[in-house]
Design a protein around this motif. Structure first.
Motif, short mmCIF file in Angstrom:
data_model
loop_
_atom_site.label_atom_id
_atom_site.label_comp_id
_atom_site.label_asym_id
_atom_site.label_seq_id
_atom_site.Cartn_x
_atom_site.Cartn_y
_atom_site.Cartn_z
N GLU A 162 21.22 -5.64 -23.37
CA GLU A 162 21.50 -4.26 -23.82
C GLU A 162 20.65 -3.90 -25.02
N VAL A 163 20.55 -4.84 -25.98
CA VAL A 163 19.73 -4.54 -27.16
C VAL A 163 18.25 -4.41 -26.75
N CYS A 164 17.80 -5.29 -25.85
CA CYS A 164 16.40 -5.19 -25.40
C CYS A 164 16.17 -3.87 -24.67
N GLY A 165 17.18 -3.41 -23.92
CA GLY A 165 17.07 -2.11 -23.25
C GLY A 165 16.99 -0.99 -24.28
N TYR A 166 17.76 -1.12 -25.35
CA TYR A 166 17.71 -0.10 -26.40
C TYR A 166 16.32 -0.10 -27.07
N ILE A 167 15.77 -1.30 -27.30
CA ILE A 167 14.43 -1.39 -27.89
C ILE A 167 13.43 -0.65 -26.99
N ARG A 168 13.57 -0.82 -25.70
CA ARG A 168 12.67 -0.15 -24.75
C ARG A 168 12.82 1.38 -24.86
N GLU A 169 14.07 1.81 -25.04
CA GLU A 169 14.32 3.25 -25.21
C GLU A 169 13.61 3.79 -26.46
N VAL A 170 13.73 3.02 -27.55
CA VAL A 170 13.08 3.44 -28.81
C VAL A 170 11.57 3.51 -28.61
N ILE A 171 11.02 2.53 -27.92
CA ILE A 171 9.57 2.52 -27.68
C ILE A 171 9.16 3.71 -26.80
N GLY A 172 10.02 4.05 -25.85
CA GLY A 172 9.76 5.21 -24.99
C GLY A 172 9.67 6.49 -25.81
N LYS A 173 10.54 6.60 -26.81
CA LYS A 173 10.52 7.81 -27.64
C LYS A 173 9.33 7.81 -28.59
N LEU A 174 8.99 6.62 -29.11
CA LEU A 174 7.87 6.53 -30.06
C LEU A 174 6.53 6.77 -29.37
N PHE A 175 6.41 6.26 -28.14
CA PHE A 175 5.15 6.35 -27.39
C PHE A 175 5.44 7.14 -26.13
N ASP A 176 5.49 6.47 -24.99
CA ASP A 176 5.93 7.17 -23.77
C ASP A 176 6.55 6.14 -22.82
N ASN A 177 6.97 6.60 -21.66
CA ASN A 177 7.65 5.75 -20.71
C ASN A 177 6.80 4.60 -20.21
N GLU A 178 5.52 4.91 -20.02
CA GLU A 178 4.62 3.88 -19.51
C GLU A 178 4.54 2.73 -20.51
N VAL A 179 4.44 3.06 -21.79
CA VAL A 179 4.40 2.01 -22.82
C VAL A 179 5.72 1.23 -22.79
N ALA A 180 6.84 1.96 -22.73
CA ALA A 180 8.16 1.31 -22.75
C ALA A 180 8.30 0.33 -21.58
N GLU A 181 7.75 0.70 -20.44
CA GLU A 181 7.85 -0.16 -19.26
C GLU A 181 6.87 -1.33 -19.31
N SER A 182 5.83 -1.21 -20.12
CA SER A 182 4.81 -2.26 -20.19
C SER A 182 5.11 -3.32 -21.24
N VAL A 183 5.74 -2.92 -22.34
CA VAL A 183 5.95 -3.86 -23.45
C VAL A 183 6.84 -5.01 -23.01
N ARG A 184 6.44 -6.21 -23.41
CA ARG A 184 7.26 -7.37 -23.07
C ARG A 184 8.21 -7.68 -24.23
N ILE A 185 9.45 -7.91 -23.88
CA ILE A 185 10.46 -8.19 -24.90
C ILE A 185 11.08 -9.56 -24.63
N GLN A 186 10.94 -10.43 -25.63
CA GLN A 186 11.52 -11.77 -25.51
C GLN A 186 12.89 -11.78 -26.18
N TYR A 187 13.74 -12.68 -25.72
CA TYR A 187 14.96 -12.98 -26.47
C TYR A 187 14.72 -14.30 -27.20
N GLY A 188 15.26 -14.42 -28.40
CA GLY A 188 15.17 -15.68 -29.14
C GLY A 188 16.47 -15.96 -29.85
#
Ligand code: 13P
Length: 254
Positions: free
Chosen positions: A185-211
């Motif tokens: 859920e938090v990683c999904g939220y991060i993707r949402e933030v990236i979508g707003k900062l840049f665009d959807n394509e960026v949000a879908e491309s960025v890789r998010i790791q859990y640690g």
């Protein structure tokens, strides 16, 4: 499809002989980079040796920090040019241990992210909340602000190449990993933030790791979630067998 990325963060562990022995044991068993990106982030002292040892293998080498300036009077610091010069490909930026103990801020993280790209390094940008922040219900606000400030000013093209590591601080080194659904859920939220900062394509491309307390026996749960694309692993990355098991689990998942 985003390609998974598994990165070992050795922190301040191992002697040179131990680091070399680890790499010698794993380097020919690393899965194809078509399946998974495999990275070892080692102490500065070992980077040149490890980078030479892993040339022509599927294992990439990363640093755990760097300065944002190219050169100058910064006693004890290491620059992005120096890292690139010895064949380093990745750099961890803004790990919570650096934020907590070494005065790393969102502003220095942002400068380092820009400097990494300027010199051909891929930044792994760490974000995450404390237990108090989680209990106060401010996880998304904290992590969202770290992402927004950390990635400020990047072009869409560069933003796509950033790797984010979501590491809840209370899960690091404690053996108490986050629940995979919560982490997703938090990683999904991060993707949402990236979508707003840049665009959807960026949000879908960025890789998010859990640690945070990732091990061979729980990595599958995290990798099965839609917003988690890999792991940044401390303790369980220190032994060759365990590191290879992590990579194998991810390869099979993909
Ligand atoms: O901080 C971490 C990786 O950067 C996580 O450490 P552990 O895997 O030891 O919990």
């Amino acid at each position: 499809m985003r390609k998974p990325i598994i990165a070992a963060n050795w922190k301040m562990h191992k002697t040179l002989a131990e680091a070399i022995s680890f790499v010698d044991q794993v380097k020919n068993s690393i899965p194809s980079p078509e399946k998974v990106d495999s990275v070892v982030c080692a102490p500065f002292l070992f980077l040149e040796r490890l980078s030479n040892l892993t040339k022509d293998t599927n294992l990439k080498i990363g640093a755990q920090n760097m300065h944002f300036e190219q050169k100058g009077a910064f006693t004890g610091e290491i620059s992005p040019i120096q890292l690139r010069d010895i064949g380093v490909d990745y750099v961890i930026i803004g790990h919570s241990e650096r934020r907590e103990m070494f005065a790393e801020t969102d502003e220095t993280v942002n400068k380092k992210v820009h400097a990494a790209f300027a010199h051909g390094l891929t930044p792994i940008v760490c974000v995450g909340e404390t237990l108090e922040q989680r209990e106060a219900g401010s996880t998304n606000a904290v992590v969202g602000a770290q992402v927004e400030k950390g990635l400020a000013g990047l072009s869409n093209e560069l933003a796509k190449q950033v790797v984010i590591a979501y590491e809840p601080i209370w899960a690091i080194g404690t053996g108490k990993s986050s629940d995979a659904t919560d982490a997703d859920e938090v990683c999904g939220y991060i993707r949402e933030v990236i979508g707003k900062l840049f665009d959807n394509e960026v949000a879908e491309s960025v890789r998010i790791q859990y640690g945070g307390s990732v091990k061979p026996d729980n990595i599958g749960e995290f990798m099965a979630r839609p917003n988690i694309d890999g792991a940044l692993v401390g303790g369980a990355s220190l032994e060759p067998d365990s590191f290879l098991q992590l990579l194998e689990a991810v390869k099979q998942n993909g």
